[in-house]
Design a protein around this motif. Sequence first.
Motif, mmCIF file in Angstrom:
data_model
loop_
_atom_site.group_PDB
_atom_site.id
_atom_site.type_symbol
_atom_site.label_atom_id
_atom_site.label_comp_id
_atom_site.label_asym_id
_atom_site.label_seq_id
_atom_site.Cartn_x
_atom_site.Cartn_y
_atom_site.Cartn_z
ATOM 1 N N ASP A 49 -33.159 18.809 47.838
ATOM 2 C CA ASP A 49 -34.966 17.099 48.326
ATOM 3 C C ASP A 49 -35.604 18.545 48.512
ATOM 4 O O ASP A 49 -36.761 18.900 48.313
ATOM 5 C CB ASP A 49 -34.615 17.486 49.407
ATOM 6 N N ALA A 83 -39.220 19.259 46.203
ATOM 7 C CA ALA A 83 -40.742 19.436 46.873
ATOM 8 C C ALA A 83 -41.322 20.467 45.784
ATOM 9 O O ALA A 83 -42.944 19.972 45.911
ATOM 10 C CB ALA A 83 -40.255 19.641 48.256
ATOM 11 N N ARG A 143 -45.248 14.418 47.113
ATOM 12 C CA ARG A 143 -44.476 14.300 48.740
ATOM 13 C C ARG A 143 -44.948 13.787 49.623
ATOM 14 O O ARG A 143 -44.165 12.690 50.835
ATOM 15 C CB ARG A 143 -43.629 15.877 49.047
ATOM 16 N N SER A 203 -44.748 9.834 49.112
ATOM 17 C CA SER A 203 -42.705 9.335 49.260
ATOM 18 C C SER A 203 -41.994 10.407 49.477
ATOM 19 O O SER A 203 -42.319 11.692 48.163
ATOM 20 C CB SER A 203 -42.715 7.783 48.424
ATOM 21 N N LYS A 204 -40.902 11.128 49.883
ATOM 22 C CA LYS A 204 -39.729 11.805 49.403
ATOM 23 C C LYS A 204 -38.949 11.505 48.138
ATOM 24 O O LYS A 204 -38.069 12.197 48.110
ATOM 25 C CB LYS A 204 -39.610 12.078 50.769
#
Lengths: 423, 79
Positions: free
Chosen positions: A19, A23, B37, B40-41
Amino acid sequence: MADYRALWEILGMDLEKHDVLCAVLPELYGDVYLSQQNRPEGMNYYNFVISEVHGLRIQELENHKEEGGKVVGTFCVFVPDELILAAGAIGVGLCGGSQFWIEDGEKVLPRNICPLVKAFVGAKVSGTCPYFQSCDMLVGETTCDGKKKAWEILDEYVPTYVMDLPQMKRDKDYLKWAEEIEDLKAKLEALTGNQITEEKLAAAIKLCNRKRAALKRLYDARKALNVPISGKDALLISQIAFYDNPERFIEMTNKLCDELEERIEMSKGTAAQKAPRLLITGTPMAIPNWKLHHIIEESGATVVCEETCTGTRYFENPVDESQTDMAGMIKAMADRYLHINCACFTPNDGRVEDIIRYAREYGADGVVYYNLQFCHTYNIEYKAVEKALKEAGIPVLFIETDYSNDDTGQLKTRIEAFLEMLK
Amino acid sequence: MEEQDYYVIFPNVNEGLKLEKQLKEKKIKYTIVPTPREISKCCGICIKYLFEDEGAVKQAAAEHGIQVSGFHALHKRKK
């Protein structure tokens, strides 16, 4: 939003760490790519591929595996994609181009080796690259000492097969490379349970040649006086070619080329007409390594060609399609692949000739020699290239760097000074 | 007033591609971008459009029964 977490979980990924990588992408891609003015509309396809880089394509690989298919990871333009496709497998290029993976790579490798090797090892050991996680087998090769020893480490995680690439180009080396291709054929047949027939191989050779032709068409468009596409967009397309579905990639790249050729007709360029044109030569730029192109193009120049593995070396010279029997096709592949001019060969005069020819064909005002830190063969070969370019009256700048942003300011200053000199 | 960018996100990639096809046919300007981001992730595509086209984008989605997960406005990022 599509939720790919379940898919990543099946692949045994470290979701939390992954994640952190996810990002970074939207912002990085936004800064480097989406901030460009006057971009061809056809680039929307590659925006889509990048946006779905750990999503849709991974789902496609997973669907293929669910149907009993295999996925094979490769790291080098010498490994023949034709065989992988003819065996009914999907090939994916796995070279790592992100600083994100360096730290994990350094946990198992010495620090003073090339960032590309550290990054791909880091990607595997950290479980944060879904392409690596999807692979049933990796095919390495012996193009450098760093890679050669890294295969031993990767083999602890996933079966890694190594092709022994000759480092000279004598007749007996061509014969040896043809034998290595034969051996890979047997290995892929054992992995997939599919026989590579003459018919299947002939079809795969044609498919790979069509992909090469699409990339060549893209590069030819960059020879125009008003370059219709930025260098970083062209680099992105080359990088995507290594893992996208080949048929879809060919179709969309040809569509983009239609648009680029219309732009050339209308003299519609992406940069100022007087922008200096640069050729980059040297070590590969794996996705998402857009660092040098970004600095150069932010400084007002345009990159018109890459004499690299993520450039001309990947698509130049098609495999001879006139061969119909297995031995003839394998020889044709051996001839095509061993013809690539990589600095791992001695001597490697062909590369110097390629650089000078490309500089003229693409109308380059200067050459930037790009060397990833600790890549000895390309580093040493600079001397011969510099000498030949000087004799040809073509200015050259040597850049040695890694994936970090630590030297961005310094590189910008050096590139701006080089561009100033070209005026 | 600070400038904003406008995005539409989807429950899956196919819905996004369906809307792209409609926008292309209707010659509405759009860009496919990685989902910011802030919205939404989950990795994946979203479509960025111009504010003046918002009505047309919503209409294109409604006309063709294309599922969207939402429309979002974000402050333009300062470089």
